[in-house]
Design a protein around this motif. Structure first.
Motif, PDB file in Angstrom:
ATOM      1  N   SER A 123       0.860  -1.184   0.000  1.00  0.00           N
ATOM      2  CA  SER A 123       0.000   0.000   0.000  1.00  0.00           C
ATOM      3  C   SER A 123       0.894   1.232   0.000  1.00  0.00           C
ATOM      4  O   SER A 123       2.060   1.163   0.415  1.00  0.00           O
ATOM      5  CB  SER A 123      -0.927  -0.006   1.216  1.00  0.00           C
ATOM      6  OG  SER A 123      -0.199  -0.300   2.379  1.00  0.00           O
ATOM      7  N   VAL A 210      -9.251  -6.936 -12.276  1.00  0.00           N
ATOM      8  CA  VAL A 210      -8.029  -7.043 -11.489  1.00  0.00           C
ATOM      9  C   VAL A 210      -6.959  -7.710 -12.346  1.00  0.00           C
ATOM     10  O   VAL A 210      -7.116  -8.857 -12.773  1.00  0.00           O
ATOM     11  CB  VAL A 210      -8.279  -7.844 -10.191  1.00  0.00           C
ATOM     12  CG1 VAL A 210      -6.964  -8.196  -9.495  1.00  0.00           C
ATOM     13  CG2 VAL A 210      -9.165  -7.033  -9.255  1.00  0.00           C
ATOM     14  N   HIS A 243       0.889  -7.663  -3.618  1.00  0.00           N
ATOM     15  CA  HIS A 243      -0.420  -7.034  -3.831  1.00  0.00           C
ATOM     16  C   HIS A 243      -0.260  -5.525  -3.753  1.00  0.00           C
ATOM     17  O   HIS A 243       0.386  -5.023  -2.837  1.00  0.00           O
ATOM     18  CB  HIS A 243      -1.405  -7.458  -2.737  1.00  0.00           C
ATOM     19  CG  HIS A 243      -1.505  -8.943  -2.574  1.00  0.00           C
ATOM     20  ND1 HIS A 243      -0.525  -9.677  -1.957  1.00  0.00           N
ATOM     21  CD2 HIS A 243      -2.470  -9.807  -2.950  1.00  0.00           C
ATOM     22  CE1 HIS A 243      -0.873 -10.957  -1.968  1.00  0.00           C
ATOM     23  NE2 HIS A 243      -2.038 -11.071  -2.561  1.00  0.00           N
ATOM     24  N   PRO A 245      -2.726  -2.670  -3.256  1.00  0.00           N
ATOM     25  CA  PRO A 245      -4.148  -2.455  -2.978  1.00  0.00           C
ATOM     26  C   PRO A 245      -4.736  -1.254  -3.703  1.00  0.00           C
ATOM     27  O   PRO A 245      -5.889  -1.314  -4.141  1.00  0.00           O
ATOM     28  CB  PRO A 245      -4.212  -2.233  -1.466  1.00  0.00           C
ATOM     29  CG  PRO A 245      -2.911  -2.676  -0.922  1.00  0.00           C
ATOM     30  CD  PRO A 245      -1.917  -2.647  -2.035  1.00  0.00           C
ATOM     31  N   ARG A 248      -5.032  -2.244  -7.189  1.00  0.00           N
ATOM     32  CA  ARG A 248      -5.719  -3.539  -7.247  1.00  0.00           C
ATOM     33  C   ARG A 248      -5.030  -4.510  -8.199  1.00  0.00           C
ATOM     34  O   ARG A 248      -5.678  -5.177  -9.009  1.00  0.00           O
ATOM     35  CB  ARG A 248      -7.196  -3.339  -7.611  1.00  0.00           C
ATOM     36  CG  ARG A 248      -7.898  -2.505  -6.548  1.00  0.00           C
ATOM     37  CD  ARG A 248      -9.335  -2.225  -6.845  1.00  0.00           C
ATOM     38  NE  ARG A 248      -9.960  -1.497  -5.738  1.00  0.00           N
ATOM     39  CZ  ARG A 248     -11.189  -1.069  -5.716  1.00  0.00           C
ATOM     40  NH1 ARG A 248     -11.974  -1.300  -6.745  1.00  0.00           N
ATOM     41  NH2 ARG A 248     -11.673  -0.431  -4.672  1.00  0.00           N
ATOM     42  N   GLU A 249      -3.718  -4.564  -8.094  1.00  0.00           N
ATOM     43  CA  GLU A 249      -2.917  -5.461  -8.940  1.00  0.00           C
ATOM     44  C   GLU A 249      -2.309  -6.572  -8.098  1.00  0.00           C
ATOM     45  O   GLU A 249      -1.981  -6.348  -6.930  1.00  0.00           O
ATOM     46  CB  GLU A 249      -1.694  -4.719  -9.475  1.00  0.00           C
ATOM     47  CG  GLU A 249      -1.852  -3.794 -10.580  1.00  0.00           C
ATOM     48  CD  GLU A 249      -0.572  -2.963 -10.654  1.00  0.00           C
ATOM     49  OE1 GLU A 249       0.422  -3.431 -11.218  1.00  0.00           O
ATOM     50  OE2 GLU A 249      -0.578  -1.838 -10.128  1.00  0.00           O
ATOM     51  N   ILE A 250      -2.050  -7.695  -8.759  1.00  0.00           N
ATOM     52  CA  ILE A 250      -1.371  -8.821  -8.112  1.00  0.00           C
ATOM     53  C   ILE A 250      -0.194  -9.243  -8.995  1.00  0.00           C
ATOM     54  O   ILE A 250      -0.353  -9.376 -10.215  1.00  0.00           O
ATOM     55  CB  ILE A 250      -2.333 -10.017  -7.943  1.00  0.00           C
ATOM     56  CG1 ILE A 250      -3.583  -9.605  -7.152  1.00  0.00           C
ATOM     57  CG2 ILE A 250      -1.637 -11.191  -7.268  1.00  0.00           C
ATOM     58  CD1 ILE A 250      -4.756 -10.550  -7.312  1.00  0.00           C
ATOM     59  N   CYS A 267      -5.345 -14.224  -3.155  1.00  0.00           N
ATOM     60  CA  CYS A 267      -4.806 -12.918  -3.554  1.00  0.00           C
ATOM     61  C   CYS A 267      -5.927 -11.960  -3.952  1.00  0.00           C
ATOM     62  O   CYS A 267      -6.000 -10.839  -3.448  1.00  0.00           O
ATOM     63  CB  CYS A 267      -3.822 -13.082  -4.707  1.00  0.00           C
ATOM     64  SG  CYS A 267      -2.375 -14.060  -4.280  1.00  0.00           S
ATOM     65  N   PHE A 268      -6.805 -12.418  -4.848  1.00  0.00           N
ATOM     66  CA  PHE A 268      -7.882 -11.544  -5.318  1.00  0.00           C
ATOM     67  C   PHE A 268      -9.067 -11.591  -4.345  1.00  0.00           C
ATOM     68  O   PHE A 268      -9.460 -10.563  -3.764  1.00  0.00           O
ATOM     69  CB  PHE A 268      -8.294 -11.986  -6.726  1.00  0.00           C
ATOM     70  CG  PHE A 268      -9.385 -11.177  -7.392  1.00  0.00           C
ATOM     71  CD1 PHE A 268     -10.152 -10.255  -6.699  1.00  0.00           C
ATOM     72  CD2 PHE A 268      -9.645 -11.345  -8.751  1.00  0.00           C
ATOM     73  CE1 PHE A 268     -11.161  -9.515  -7.329  1.00  0.00           C
ATOM     74  CE2 PHE A 268     -10.645 -10.616  -9.392  1.00  0.00           C
ATOM     75  CZ  PHE A 268     -11.411  -9.716  -8.674  1.00  0.00           C
ATOM     76  N   ARG A 271      -7.385 -10.785  -0.354  1.00  0.00           N
ATOM     77  CA  ARG A 271      -6.545  -9.608  -0.047  1.00  0.00           C
ATOM     78  C   ARG A 271      -6.981  -8.382  -0.843  1.00  0.00           C
ATOM     79  O   ARG A 271      -7.207  -7.305  -0.275  1.00  0.00           O
ATOM     80  CB  ARG A 271      -5.069  -9.937  -0.303  1.00  0.00           C
ATOM     81  CG  ARG A 271      -4.586 -11.056   0.608  1.00  0.00           C
ATOM     82  CD  ARG A 271      -3.076 -11.172   0.688  1.00  0.00           C
ATOM     83  NE  ARG A 271      -2.729 -12.424   1.351  1.00  0.00           N
ATOM     84  CZ  ARG A 271      -2.455 -13.569   0.704  1.00  0.00           C
ATOM     85  NH1 ARG A 271      -2.412 -13.597  -0.619  1.00  0.00           N
ATOM     86  NH2 ARG A 271      -2.180 -14.674   1.384  1.00  0.00           N
ATOM     87  N   ILE A 272      -7.120  -8.505  -2.148  1.00  0.00           N
ATOM     88  CA  ILE A 272      -7.533  -7.338  -2.943  1.00  0.00           C
ATOM     89  C   ILE A 272      -9.017  -7.045  -2.689  1.00  0.00           C
ATOM     90  O   ILE A 272      -9.414  -5.887  -2.488  1.00  0.00           O
ATOM     91  CB  ILE A 272      -7.252  -7.564  -4.444  1.00  0.00           C
ATOM     92  CG1 ILE A 272      -5.726  -7.630  -4.692  1.00  0.00           C
ATOM     93  CG2 ILE A 272      -7.905  -6.483  -5.307  1.00  0.00           C
ATOM     94  CD1 ILE A 272      -4.959  -6.340  -4.465  1.00  0.00           C
ATOM     95  N   GLY A 507      -6.151  -7.429   3.244  1.00  0.00           N
ATOM     96  CA  GLY A 507      -5.270  -6.602   2.420  1.00  0.00           C
ATOM     97  C   GLY A 507      -5.000  -5.248   3.044  1.00  0.00           C
ATOM     98  O   GLY A 507      -4.393  -4.391   2.408  1.00  0.00           O
TER      99      GLY A 507
END
Ligand code: OXD
Ligand code: MN
Length: 644
Positions: A123, A210, A243, A245, A248-250, A267-268, A271-272, A507
């Motif tokens: 973040s 995402v 991640h 946030p 909103r990418e992994i 992950c999605f 966390r996201i 996240g």
């Protein structure tokens, strides 16, 4: 501009250059020596969405695959990829009669589970990740990732996997696209999410999705052009599960296993999505979803959070021991819950398959899962039988006389080591679950009537307790814990706190997450608030044995919970919340003595006051962000215990 350059703010998701408008059809393109700038302009486009094309092009320029394939999610594609993996040695085809259309994969011994210490939340501000996450400064992490991903797909194919979490187009659903160089991941994503053409068609220009980039981190061609052969399970000793946030990418590098690699899952979807949910007023939770029908035909939907390895899949597929009761499965791991127009929380399971732990799954613990696993399963790190089937500890009481273990070594019951890895998995379509509720595919989800929070506690925590109100329920979620080491009898052991079972999955800052739960409750009308319960199947007696039989008998606890929802089941007050009144929990026919029953619900004020001190110390780690309402509930508990 090449893909190695990012925009000044480092935002890779921003469309910069549309790369054409032609709509292709899963065409395989690319050049042996890597995707050049020109080749990237004709990347077998299956979409006219310039943002999506641009991101795919830039990722291909960075990672340099030999070819780019747009996945359509078809059976033909699945059959082609599995046949290719059988030929390459990544998959073993199981016996077509014993386990039709099923495969076994063996991972590298160093790539067998989620890597929490290599999981990063980048973040913009450290305080938004909080003390329970590994924070990384986003710009610095992007530099590290650029280095790791540069050329990492040389000699491989990059697959473009568009997917929807939840039914495509549903009001609670979300879209994503995973780029991966692992065909094992492609076929697994097809089971676990709604992949393919419908999801791709939904990602029209301007539609948020995402972006998730994944590489096993094992290029077959080095920068100087030297080549190396592939291995059955390529991976890299250095792993990143990153991640971002805000964007909103992994980005995931180095692992092909489970939650590290199937990016729609932890992950999605956790966390996201937990960040999306915080920003948009909904909840993305590590919860199973059950539909319970009482003998009178009343239906209740329950969502339940348990830390990993507490039998969530077993509870999700529970076969009630009580006559007339019916439990159906909607989800076993993740719930997305949104307030509906009527002010009630509606939940979907965003996944479309189950990625369950195999060991411990057997006819006694989960007969529904055993039935579900008869065909179309991708097994990973299970043992192989001589007749081409799989086996794991707990599948049968007697192990087969001779097996090939998860590492591919000969095994007998005298080998002195497990035949299947303890985190061996099955990946299976939800549609194959015999107890699947028809509402599983309802895009609007189901109304959640009750939320359950459970830990694995040998002491202190009663079999079931009902919260006093929403704030107290949030407190129950915040205080989930499991004993880390065996406790000395009658004392509290070292506790591993796992608030809301989200410790590895939130996240953002866990204290902000508590506040978000309080805020969601404050906005819902009273009739929309689910009732919150805490449960603990794992309490033990003086002799160290479990006091409660668990499994199908947990239906008796569900019966009391449903009775409370309907206003018919009796309760008595305790410092921890409402416990079943004398005789209100049906234990008829069970081998649970009156003394054991009393012990299951005993509230020992001294032991609990010690636990409150531990909780206070744990909460202190959240600093000023801890909501006053949560510390208030801790003080109220201390007060109630002192008077008990
Ligand atoms: C899982 C987990 O695999 O929680 O579901 O670890
Ligand atoms: Mn889980």
């Amino acid at each position: 501009m090449t893909a190695l350059e990012t925009t000044p703010d480092g935002d890779r998701t921003t469309a910069r250059t549309g790369t054409g408008t032609g709509v292709g059809t899963g065409v395989r393109t690319g050049v042996r020596t890597g995707v050049s700038n020109d080749a990237a302009a004709v990347l077998g486009q299956a979409t006219a969405n310039p943002e999506l094309l641009d991101w795919v092009r830039r990722t291909a320029l960075l990672t340099q695959p030999d070819a780019v394939v747009w996945c359509d999610g078809s059976q033909e594609e699945h059959d082609r990829l599995t046949a290719q993996m059988v030929a390459d040695g990544t998959l073993i085809a199981l016996d077509p009669v014993k386990r039709p259309r099923s495969f076994l994969a063996r991972s590298a011994p160093g790539d067998v589970a989620r890597v929490e210490h290599r999981t990063f939340i980048a973040s913009e501000r450290e305080q938004d990740a909080g003390p329970t996450n590994n924070w990384r400064e986003p710009a610095a992490l992007r530099v590290e990732l650029d280095e790791a991903f540069a050329g990492c797909m040389r000699g491989r194919t990059m697959y473009v996997v568009p997917f929807s979490m939840g039914p495509v187009g549903g009001p609670i659903s979300q879209l994503g696209v995973q780029l991966t160089d692992s065909p094992y991941v492609v076929v697994s994503m097809r089971v676990m999410t709604r992949t393919g053409s419908a999801a791709l068609a939904a990602i029209t220009p301007g539609t948020p999705f995402v972006p998730a980039v994944h590489s096993v981190g094992y290029p077959l061609v080095a920068a100087d052009g030297t080549t190396r052969p592939d291995v059955a399970w390529p991976c890299n000793p250095v792993k990143h599960v990153a991640h971002f946030p805000e964007t909103r990418e992994i980005w995931s590098f180095g692992s092909g296993y489970g939650g590290n690699a199937l990016l729609g899952k932890k992950c999605f979807a956790l966390r996201i999505a937990s960040v999306m949910a915080r920003d948009e007023g909904w909840l993305a939770e590590h919860m199973l979803i059950l539909k319970v029908t009482t003998p009178a035909g009343r239906v209740h939907h329950l969502a339940a959070a348990f830390p990993s390895a507490c039998g969530k899949t077993n509870l999700a597929m529970l076969q009630p021991s009580l006559p007339g009761w019916r439990v159906e499965t909607i989800g076993d791991d993740i719930a997305w819950m949104r307030p509906g127009a009527d002010g009630r929380l509606r939940a979907i399971n965003p996944e479309s398959g189950f990625f369950g732990v195999a060991p411990g799954t057997g006819p006694a613990t989960n007969p529904v899962a055993v039935e579900m696993l008869r065909e179309n399963v991708i097994f990973t790190n299970c043992a192989l039988t001589e007749d081409g089937d799989v086996w794991w500890e707990g599948l049968t009481d007697e192990p087969p006389a001779s097996l090939t273990d998860w590492r591919g070594e000969p095994w007998t019951p005298d080998s002195g080591r497990p035949a299947a890895h303890p985190n061996a998995r099955f990946t299976v379509p939800a549609a194959q679950c015999p107890s699947l509720a028809e509402e599983f595919s309802d895009p609007d989800g189901v109304v959640i009537d009750a939320v359950l929070f459970g830990g694995r506690r040998r002491s202190n925590v009663p079999l079931v307790a009902e919260s006093l109100d929403w704030g107290h329920g949030v407190f129950m979620g915040a205080t989930i814990s499991s004993e880390q080491t065996a406790a000395a009898e009658g004392t509290v052991g070292r506790l591993r706190h796992d608030p809301f079972a989200m410790l590895p999955f939130s996240g953002y800052h866990m204290a902000d997450y508590f506040q978000h739960w309080l805020d969601v409750g404050a906005k819902l009308p009273t009739h929309g608030l689910p009732t919150v319960f805490s449960v603990n199947w794992f309490r033990r007696g003086d002799d160290g044995g479990f006091l409660w039989p668990g499994f199908g008998e947990n239906a008796r606890v569900l019966e009391w919970i449903c009775g409370r929802l309907e206003g018919s089941a009796g309760a008595r007050f305790s410092p921890l919340g409402h416990l079943p009144a004398e005789g209100a929990l049906d234990v008829s026919g069970l081998d649970v003595s009156p003394a054991d029953l009393a012990e299951l619900f005993r509230v020992d004020p001294q032991a609990w006051l010690a636990e409150v001190d531990l909780l206070e110390a744990y909460f202190a780690g959240f600093g000023r962000k801890l909501p006053a309402e949560i510390s208030g509930h801790l003080e109220l508990l201390r007060y109630r215990l002192s008077g008990a």
